[in-house]
Motif scaffolding. Structure first.
Motif, PDB file in Angstrom:
ATOM      1  N   ARG A 207       0.828  -1.202   0.000  1.00 28.96           N
ATOM      2  CA  ARG A 207       0.000   0.000   0.000  1.00 28.96           C
ATOM      3  C   ARG A 207       0.861   1.250   0.000  1.00 28.96           C
ATOM      4  O   ARG A 207       2.032   1.219   0.371  1.00 28.96           O
ATOM      5  CB  ARG A 207      -0.936  -0.010   1.210  1.00 28.96           C
ATOM      6  N   GLU A 208       0.253   2.369  -0.383  1.00 31.09           N
ATOM      7  CA  GLU A 208       1.029   3.592  -0.537  1.00 31.09           C
ATOM      8  C   GLU A 208       1.575   4.136   0.779  1.00 31.09           C
ATOM      9  O   GLU A 208       2.525   4.912   0.781  1.00 31.09           O
ATOM     10  CB  GLU A 208       0.212   4.673  -1.231  1.00 31.09           C
TER      11      GLU A 208
ATOM     12  N   VAL B 222       7.410   1.723  -0.117  1.00 31.72           N
ATOM     13  CA  VAL B 222       6.764   2.364  -1.267  1.00 31.72           C
ATOM     14  C   VAL B 222       7.118   3.850  -1.302  1.00 31.72           C
ATOM     15  O   VAL B 222       7.428   4.413  -2.362  1.00 31.72           O
ATOM     16  CB  VAL B 222       5.235   2.171  -1.199  1.00 31.72           C
ATOM     17  N   GLN B 223       7.071   4.504  -0.171  1.00 32.58           N
ATOM     18  CA  GLN B 223       7.388   5.930  -0.111  1.00 32.58           C
ATOM     19  C   GLN B 223       8.849   6.183  -0.461  1.00 32.58           C
ATOM     20  O   GLN B 223       9.174   7.144  -1.168  1.00 32.58           O
ATOM     21  CB  GLN B 223       7.058   6.466   1.280  1.00 32.58           C
TER      22      GLN B 223
ATOM     23  N   SER C 152       9.240   5.709  -4.216  1.00 32.03           N
ATOM     24  CA  SER C 152       8.665   6.863  -4.905  1.00 32.03           C
ATOM     25  C   SER C 152       9.658   8.015  -4.937  1.00 32.03           C
ATOM     26  O   SER C 152       9.886   8.634  -5.989  1.00 32.03           O
ATOM     27  CB  SER C 152       7.378   7.302  -4.199  1.00 32.03           C
TER      28      SER C 152
ATOM     29  N   SER D  91       4.313   8.771  -7.799  1.00 31.67           N
ATOM     30  CA  SER D  91       3.881   9.067  -6.436  1.00 31.67           C
ATOM     31  C   SER D  91       3.751   7.755  -5.661  1.00 31.67           C
ATOM     32  O   SER D  91       3.731   6.660  -6.261  1.00 31.67           O
ATOM     33  CB  SER D  91       2.535   9.777  -6.460  1.00 31.67           C
ATOM     34  N   PRO D  92       3.648   7.815  -4.326  1.00 29.78           N
ATOM     35  CA  PRO D  92       3.425   6.580  -3.567  1.00 29.78           C
ATOM     36  C   PRO D  92       2.203   5.813  -4.061  1.00 29.78           C
ATOM     37  O   PRO D  92       2.228   4.572  -4.114  1.00 29.78           O
ATOM     38  CB  PRO D  92       3.245   7.084  -2.132  1.00 29.78           C
ATOM     39  N   GLY D  93       1.166   6.540  -4.480  1.00 24.12           N
ATOM     40  CA  GLY D  93      -0.013   5.872  -5.000  1.00 24.12           C
ATOM     41  C   GLY D  93       0.260   5.124  -6.294  1.00 24.12           C
ATOM     42  O   GLY D  93      -0.213   3.997  -6.487  1.00 24.12           O
ATOM     43  N   SER D  94       1.031   5.749  -7.189  1.00 25.26           N
ATOM     44  CA  SER D  94       1.334   5.094  -8.464  1.00 25.26           C
ATOM     45  C   SER D  94       2.290   3.925  -8.278  1.00 25.26           C
ATOM     46  O   SER D  94       2.184   2.914  -8.969  1.00 25.26           O
ATOM     47  CB  SER D  94       1.924   6.109  -9.455  1.00 25.26           C
TER      48      SER D  94
ATOM     49  N   SER E  97       2.418   2.084  -5.535  1.00 25.08           N
ATOM     50  CA  SER E  97       1.592   1.033  -4.947  1.00 25.08           C
ATOM     51  C   SER E  97       0.791   0.321  -6.028  1.00 25.08           C
ATOM     52  O   SER E  97       0.693  -0.921  -6.036  1.00 25.08           O
ATOM     53  CB  SER E  97       0.652   1.637  -3.904  1.00 25.08           C
TER      54      SER E  97
END
Length: 249
Positions: free
Chosen positions: A27-28, A33-34, A37, A59-62, A64
């Motif tokens: 997960r982000e 992940v961070q 990113s 980004s962390p979302g992308s 993830s």
């Protein structure tokens, strides 16, 4: 402006997170992940204007989401896979077939980034094979490796050592000597090559014993991607060449 497609190097790093997480997505909010990113946004893979203009670029979302793509498209995944690109499937297959080697490459890439060596290395023509594809070793790792091999001080130190010990400046594979063939213009010239690539040796301080003398042709053959191999040692090329000579090829 849209985010550019993920490159082999970026997928290598994301894939390593997935494999290290037992082939599960991250997960982000996950620290790894961070950190990835932040690393991807600072690498010199894509144009700086893209990084500045696309808010969601890596980004962390992308990141993830990409781990989800890689995790759900692996062979044997029991659920419904997400849509991903052809290169994603290539990287998944390579992690499936050679996980130890791929994880070692990702680790070497992270170390090169942390040490600043990756940022200092300039693009090299050997970053791609003859068909434009990234070598298995990784475009960025090849950049670091070739930058080291082209270091004037490293090459001169290796040559100076050879002269002190009486070692000929000849190719470790085929025996070619530039001075023998070209005369005075070739005197003192030879190329140097890391015997092992970065993902095997790791990112560490280069010593003269890590290097071998090669002519330009054999140097290229050690680096060239061919039939799934992205590198070979000078000894391996020498044995191959000797075998062809005995066979009369």
């Amino acid at each position: 402006m849209r985010s550019p497609a993920w490159t082999w190097d970026e997928l290598l790093l994301a894939g390593a997170l997935v494999v290290e997480n037992d082939w599960c997505e991250l997960r982000e909010g996950h620290r790894a992940v961070q950190e990835l990113s932040e690393m991807l946004r600072s690498l010199t893979i894509h144009d700086a204007e893209v990084v500045r203009s696309v808010p969601q670029f890596r980004s962390p979302g992308s990141v993830s989401r990409k781990t989800t793509d890689l995790a759900t498209n692996r062979p044997g995944f029991p659920g419904v896979p997400t849509r991903c690109g052809k290169l994603d499937h290539v990287v998944i297959a390579q992690f499936t077939e050679r996980p130890t080697e791929m994880l070692a490459m990702a680790g070497a890439l992270r170390k090169a980034y942390a040490s600043g060596e990756l940022e200092a290395a300039q693009p090299q023509p050997e970053e791609t094979d003859d068909f434009g594809g990234a070598a298995l070793e990784g475009r960025l790792l090849t950049r670091v490796l070739m930058a080291r091999e082209r270091s004037p001080s490293l090459r001169l130190a290796k040559i100076a050592e050879a002269r002190r010990t009486g070692t000929p400046l000849s190719c470790a594979v085929c025996g070619f000597g530039f001075a023998d063939f070209y005369g005075p213009v070739g005197e003192g010239y030879i190329e140097v090559h890391h015997v092992l690539p970065l993902h095997v040796s790791g990112v560490r301080q280069t010593t003269l014993s890590d290097l071998a003398f090669l002519c330009a042709n054999c140097h290229r053959m050690c680096h060239r991607r061919f039939e799934g191999e992205s590198w070979r040692t000078p000894e391996a090329v020498r044995v191959q060449l000797a075998g062809r000579t005995r066979a009369g090829d």
